[in-house]
Scaffold this active site. Structure first.
Site: not given
Length: 361
Positions: A55, A57, A246, A256
């Site tokens: 995890r 981005a 993200d 985010n």
């Protein structure tokens, strides 16, 4: 999917030694177990991204790039059309695992474009070029994180208190990280900070990952529940907020981890600068505002059951469990990228980043 336990002293997303599989550190097992997974199939890669075993981005983008290369090696055909069709099927499947993080689609598209650009070459040569491209994605992210860390460090001074939400350190990216990068870089240079890490419910990335990384880096860190952020700000203990991202829309609205928007609102009230740190690959200039960002909704059991021995709510109770929220651009003091620090108006400063990129080509 093979599991092994190793020291956490290497890249957390990488290729296996033979270059055929993706190897990741399973973030869902931290901080209690450092377990590495070998992802062999498209289903393995999808599951790892969907269930947050990998995890962040940038890390998702690196994983997708490596994944596309590994899957390309399994396509048994000498026909480019057949090869490319199957590669795109793999890409579409992987891209559906997490819709909010733009790095996922960015890396997949980059790998597909690399293949298409060389369509006149033999398929075996195209696969080799995909291997080179996915490694470039990783190396570029390492360099980007170092630059982001340097720019971010210019915004704070020795002894500052920093509040962060979720996790944007080396686990979520490469080496230094984004939001945690300036702190780790500053520590290497002899600076000291005190970091307040939001627990980040419901999946506790702040508790399990951020506090873990900062503690390992020797940085003074205090873990707080999400609803304690206002108190530490009011007490004057926070001089800046650093968070990752993200997806960033063209107007500066930023997606985010859920709870980020609330932190930004509190920071605005207490006159604390709120900074978003991330590579330009997270900026989606095709997305006008945060309204167009698709927000992933996750399993209600993450609220009611995960991390508890017994359910903490009746089975019949409904849950609303969005993975992200969108922070309005008016709450953001600056967006820190590897190309520099963007300020409002973001429509202009973000566009200028890509204008400069085109001039450099």
């Amino acid at each position: 999917m093979e599991q092994t336990s190793q020291k956490v002293d290497m890249d957390h997303v990488r290729l296996s030694e033979d270059g055929r599989y993706v190897v990741i550190l399973d973030q869902s097992k931290l901080p209690n177990l450092a377990e590495y997974l070998t992802l062999e199939t498209a289903e393995d890669i999808y599951e790892a991204i969907f269930h947050l075993r990998v995890r962040g981005a940038p890390a998702i983008g690196i994983c997708a790039g490596y994944g596309m290369y590994c899957l390309a090696q399994t396509i048994d055909t000498d026909s480019f059309d057949a090869f490319y069709q199957k590669l795109r099927e793999y890409g579409e499947y992987l891209n559906s695992s997490r819709p909010t993080a733009v790095n996922l689609s960015w890396a997949i598209n980059r790998m597909e474009q690399t293949a298409y650009k060389h369509k006149k070459l033999p398929v075996k040569e195209i696969v080799k070029l995909l291997g080179e491209e996915c490694r470039k994605i990783h190396q570029e992210d390492i360099a980007m994180c170092k630059k982001i860390s340097q720019y971010g460090l210019s915004l704070i001074k020795d002894g500052d208190g920093i509040l962060t939400h979720c996790n944007a350190g080396p686990l979520a990216t490469s080496r230094y990280g984004t939001a945690l990068g300036p702190l780790i870089l500053g520590k290497e240079q002899g600076m000291n900070f005190h970091v307040f890490a939001d627990e980040t419910r419901p999946l506790l990335q702040g508790a399990r990952l951020t506090s873990y990384e900062l503690d390992k880096a020797g940085i003074d860190v205090t873990l707080i529940c999400d609803n304690m952020a206002s108190m530490v700000m009011k007490n004057g203990w926070v001089q800046a907020c650093f968070v990752g991202c993200d997806r960033v829309a063209a107007n500066g609205d930023t997606a985010n981890k859920i709870g980020t928007s609330g932190v930004a609102i509190l920071a605005k009230y207490y006159n604390i600068p709120f900074y978003v740190l991330g590579p330009t690959s997270t900026i989606d200039m095709n997305c006008p505002t945060g309204e167009q960002i698709k927000i992933e909704e996750r399993n209600p059991d993450e609220i009611k059951k995960m991390f508890y021995k017994q359910p903490m709510a009746p089975e019949s109770v409904k849950c609303f469990n969005p993975a992200f929220d969108v922070t309005d651009h008016t709450l953001i003091a600056g967006i820190v990228t590897e190309k520099g620090i963007c300020r409002a108006p973001y429509e202009e400063s973000l566009a200028a980043l890509f204008g400069e990129e085109k001039e450099d080509d």
